[in-house]
Design a protein around this motif. Sequence first.
Motif, PDB file in Angstrom:
ATOM      1  N   ALA A  62      -7.676  -7.398  -6.199  1.00 22.87           N
ATOM      2  CA  ALA A  62      -9.089  -7.815  -6.200  1.00 22.87           C
ATOM      3  C   ALA A  62      -9.272  -9.102  -7.009  1.00 22.87           C
ATOM      4  CB  ALA A  62      -9.979  -6.703  -6.725  1.00 22.87           C
ATOM      5  N   GLY A  63      -8.308  -9.986  -6.928  1.00 25.72           N
ATOM      6  CA  GLY A  63      -8.420 -11.278  -7.576  1.00 25.72           C
ATOM      7  C   GLY A  63      -8.039 -11.308  -9.036  1.00 25.72           C
ATOM      8  N   GLN A  64      -7.639 -10.150  -9.606  1.00 32.08           N
ATOM      9  CA  GLN A  64      -7.301 -10.066 -11.015  1.00 32.08           C
ATOM     10  C   GLN A  64      -5.822  -9.725 -11.201  1.00 32.08           C
ATOM     11  OE1 GLN A  64      -9.700 -10.791 -13.366  1.00 32.08           O
ATOM     12  NE2 GLN A  64     -10.978 -11.228 -11.570  1.00 32.08           N
ATOM     13  N   GLY A 117       5.499  -2.486  -9.206  1.00 31.76           N
ATOM     14  CA  GLY A 117       6.243  -2.406  -7.959  1.00 31.76           C
ATOM     15  C   GLY A 117       5.657  -3.241  -6.838  1.00 31.76           C
ATOM     16  N   GLY A 118       4.563  -3.959  -7.120  1.00 26.17           N
ATOM     17  CA  GLY A 118       3.951  -4.812  -6.111  1.00 26.17           C
ATOM     18  C   GLY A 118       2.858  -4.151  -5.302  1.00 26.17           C
ATOM     19  N   TYR A 119       2.439  -2.965  -5.708  1.00 26.08           N
ATOM     20  CA  TYR A 119       1.423  -2.230  -4.950  1.00 26.08           C
ATOM     21  C   TYR A 119       0.022  -2.595  -5.419  1.00 26.08           C
ATOM     22  CZ  TYR A 119       5.126   0.640  -3.021  1.00 26.08           C
ATOM     23  OH  TYR A 119       6.249   1.062  -2.352  1.00 26.08           O
ATOM     24  N   GLY A 120      -0.855  -2.836  -4.462  1.00 28.84           N
ATOM     25  CA  GLY A 120      -2.257  -3.086  -4.766  1.00 28.84           C
ATOM     26  C   GLY A 120      -3.117  -1.869  -4.592  1.00 28.84           C
ATOM     27  N   THR A 121      -2.689  -0.938  -3.731  1.00 35.46           N
ATOM     28  CA  THR A 121      -3.465   0.271  -3.434  1.00 35.46           C
ATOM     29  C   THR A 121      -2.527   1.467  -3.410  1.00 35.46           C
ATOM     30  OG1 THR A 121      -5.107  -0.946  -2.140  1.00 35.46           O
ATOM     31  CG2 THR A 121      -4.958   1.420  -1.746  1.00 35.46           C
ATOM     32  N   VAL A 122      -2.974   2.557  -4.035  1.00 37.08           N
ATOM     33  CA  VAL A 122      -2.180   3.782  -4.103  1.00 37.08           C
ATOM     34  C   VAL A 122      -3.048   4.964  -3.693  1.00 37.08           C
ATOM     35  CG1 VAL A 122      -0.891   5.346  -5.609  1.00 37.08           C
ATOM     36  CG2 VAL A 122      -0.770   2.873  -5.986  1.00 37.08           C
ATOM     37  N   VAL A 123      -2.535   5.765  -2.762  1.00 40.47           N
ATOM     38  CA  VAL A 123      -3.170   7.035  -2.401  1.00 40.47           C
ATOM     39  C   VAL A 123      -2.464   8.120  -3.203  1.00 40.47           C
ATOM     40  CG1 VAL A 123      -3.650   8.698  -0.576  1.00 40.47           C
ATOM     41  CG2 VAL A 123      -3.809   6.240  -0.106  1.00 40.47           C
ATOM     42  N   SER A 124      -3.212   8.775  -4.077  1.00 39.66           N
ATOM     43  CA  SER A 124      -2.640   9.810  -4.945  1.00 39.66           C
ATOM     44  C   SER A 124      -2.780  11.176  -4.303  1.00 39.66           C
ATOM     45  CB  SER A 124      -3.338   9.807  -6.306  1.00 39.66           C
ATOM     46  OG  SER A 124      -4.731  10.028  -6.167  1.00 39.66           O
ATOM     47  N   MET A 125      -1.785  12.022  -4.520  1.00 37.78           N
ATOM     48  CA  MET A 125      -1.790  13.365  -3.954  1.00 37.78           C
ATOM     49  C   MET A 125      -2.630  14.318  -4.820  1.00 37.78           C
ATOM     50  SD  MET A 125      -0.109  13.227  -1.093  1.00 37.78           S
ATOM     51  CE  MET A 125      -0.984  11.654  -0.908  1.00 37.78           C
ATOM     52  N   PRO A 126      -3.194  15.367  -4.189  1.00 39.87           N
ATOM     53  CA  PRO A 126      -4.155  16.222  -4.895  1.00 39.87           C
ATOM     54  C   PRO A 126      -3.575  17.465  -5.551  1.00 39.87           C
ATOM     55  CG  PRO A 126      -4.236  16.710  -2.551  1.00 39.87           C
ATOM     56  CD  PRO A 126      -3.211  15.608  -2.729  1.00 39.87           C
ATOM     57  N   ASN A 127      -2.255  17.619  -5.587  1.00 37.86           N
ATOM     58  CA  ASN A 127      -1.671  18.851  -6.154  1.00 37.86           C
ATOM     59  C   ASN A 127      -1.574  18.752  -7.671  1.00 37.86           C
ATOM     60  OD1 ASN A 127       0.350  16.864  -5.759  1.00 37.86           O
ATOM     61  ND2 ASN A 127       1.971  18.394  -5.893  1.00 37.86           N
ATOM     62  N   THR A 128      -2.739  18.616  -8.286  1.00 39.56           N
ATOM     63  CA  THR A 128      -2.855  18.489  -9.735  1.00 39.56           C
ATOM     64  C   THR A 128      -3.426  19.797 -10.290  1.00 39.56           C
ATOM     65  OG1 THR A 128      -4.984  17.413  -9.323  1.00 39.56           O
ATOM     66  CG2 THR A 128      -3.094  15.990  -9.731  1.00 39.56           C
ATOM     67  N   THR A 136       0.849  -1.189   0.000  1.00 32.52           N
ATOM     68  CA  THR A 136       0.000   0.000   0.000  1.00 32.52           C
ATOM     69  C   THR A 136       0.881   1.234   0.000  1.00 32.52           C
ATOM     70  OG1 THR A 136      -1.821  -1.097   1.164  1.00 32.52           O
ATOM     71  CG2 THR A 136      -1.747   1.309   1.268  1.00 32.52           C
ATOM     72  N   GLU A 137       0.654   2.119  -0.946  1.00 29.50           N
ATOM     73  CA  GLU A 137       1.410   3.365  -1.088  1.00 29.50           C
ATOM     74  C   GLU A 137       0.539   4.526  -0.637  1.00 29.50           C
ATOM     75  OE1 GLU A 137       3.633   5.737  -1.029  1.00 29.50           O
ATOM     76  OE2 GLU A 137       4.788   4.768  -2.633  1.00 29.50           O
ATOM     77  N   GLY A 160      -7.939  -1.761 -14.444  1.00 31.11           N
ATOM     78  CA  GLY A 160      -7.521  -3.089 -14.031  1.00 31.11           C
ATOM     79  C   GLY A 160      -6.097  -3.155 -13.526  1.00 31.11           C
ATOM     80  N   LEU A 161      -5.631  -2.066 -12.917  1.00 25.63           N
ATOM     81  CA  LEU A 161      -4.267  -1.999 -12.405  1.00 25.63           C
ATOM     82  C   LEU A 161      -4.319  -1.891 -10.883  1.00 25.63           C
ATOM     83  CD1 LEU A 161      -3.047   0.452 -15.176  1.00 25.63           C
ATOM     84  CD2 LEU A 161      -2.476  -1.979 -14.995  1.00 25.63           C
ATOM     85  N   ALA A 162      -3.390  -1.182 -10.271  1.00 25.73           N
ATOM     86  CA  ALA A 162      -3.470  -0.958  -8.832  1.00 25.73           C
ATOM     87  C   ALA A 162      -4.726  -0.152  -8.508  1.00 25.73           C
ATOM     88  CB  ALA A 162      -2.223  -0.234  -8.343  1.00 25.73           C
ATOM     89  N   ARG A 163      -5.244  -0.353  -7.324  1.00 26.79           N
ATOM     90  CA  ARG A 163      -6.445   0.350  -6.858  1.00 26.79           C
ATOM     91  C   ARG A 163      -6.088   1.777  -6.466  1.00 26.79           C
ATOM     92  NH1 ARG A 163      -7.033  -2.709  -3.273  1.00 26.79           N
ATOM     93  NH2 ARG A 163      -8.584  -4.170  -4.105  1.00 26.79           N
TER      94      ARG A 163
END
Length: 416
Positions: free
Chosen positions: A407-409, A76-87, A49-50, A108-111
């Motif tokens: 998620a199983g995929q 990189g082996g991550y299933g979940t990513v928290v993205s930053m909002p400075n967009t 988890t990132e 269908g990639l990392a969550r």
Amino acid sequence: MLTITNIKRAGSDALESITIEEGLIKGWNLPVEGKVIDGQGGTLAPAFTELHAHLREPGQTEKEDLASGLAAAAAGGYGTVVSMPNTRPVVDDPAIVRALIEKAQGLGLARLRPAAALTKGQQGEQLAELSYLKAAGAAMFTDDGQTNENARTLRLGLEYAGSLDMVISVHAEDASLRAGGVMNEGPVSEALGLPGNPVAAEAARVARDMELVAQTGARLHVQHLSTARALDIVREAKGRGLPVTCEVCPHHLTLTDEALRSFDAIYKVAPPLRTQADADYLLQGLLDGSVDCLATDHAPHTRAEKERDLLEAPSGIAYIELAFPLMWTRFGEQLGLDRLIDLMTVGPARVMGWPEPSLEAGAPADVVVLDLQTEREVNPAQFKSKAKFTPWAGERLRGWPTLTIVAGQVAYQRQD
């Protein structure tokens, strides 16, 4: 149904199989059914988890987008990513949060679990509509990319976020002390004649924020700690029972301000690379539990931007694909496999108050298979990220993910 065969659990040499059905772990060593993937003797762990990645969408897709960033995360082996909002625009509108989640689900990639801005436009003055952002799916609130200079606004944000049972994460630097510093203030910056960013900029801001937590009782997560002094302040706050957590990034553990002698802006980050003594102290924090988790602060830029001089180039290193191999190769003996995996799985979950990842039957099927033995050269041209350059190019690392299931995929499977 999916079965992964010829895999090991951490700490075991026995080859086993795991069966996944409808997004959940069905069990271990069951009769083989459905699609079969050979794990080739790799070690199975919960997917990582990132909590801190810049995916640059919307508005900066020349640097990264959801497709490239989440593909890099899965590699990189991550299933979940928290993205930053400075967009551009800032993620301070519930509609943007919903749009990001919907788009990511179709990849269908990392969550993706987007963070939303704490203040409108990340200007640091007026709180964003936090309750609506939470309802839209925001994972946390942060003005990362900016520093929270207005203490009263942060205090109000903590009170509001606390009532919503949400975490606020902060980029803890005092902007007035940091000023125009482009690297750590110390003997190296003096020798190079470059403006320095002092330890006090981080330490003073962390100390202020700890007092706001004491006043509000709300949860605060300190991003990318870079100094021994700041870690001591966090450790003291934890000793007082305050609901404070912190993360450390692999680049602050593996690189130091000595790298800036090259004048290469690839080493320019915020907060900056510090001294070897700071890096050693942060590593001890991983060992003794003072540091809650690892995060990458994956921050892609274009090559042209990073080829500017140190005064003008943006800060940031993109390496979400390398985080585990880098840590395993450099520090696997000191940390041990179980602790390293915990720092990238259980630790982030505890920071967020999410269920702890598990490999038991009934748990969500977010898993990664790791090749802990084979050395591979870091080849940036093969990165899924758009930022195809790295400080570690050419190094030989072990611990590469070979398969990531979300998620199983299948979200990533190494082809060579």
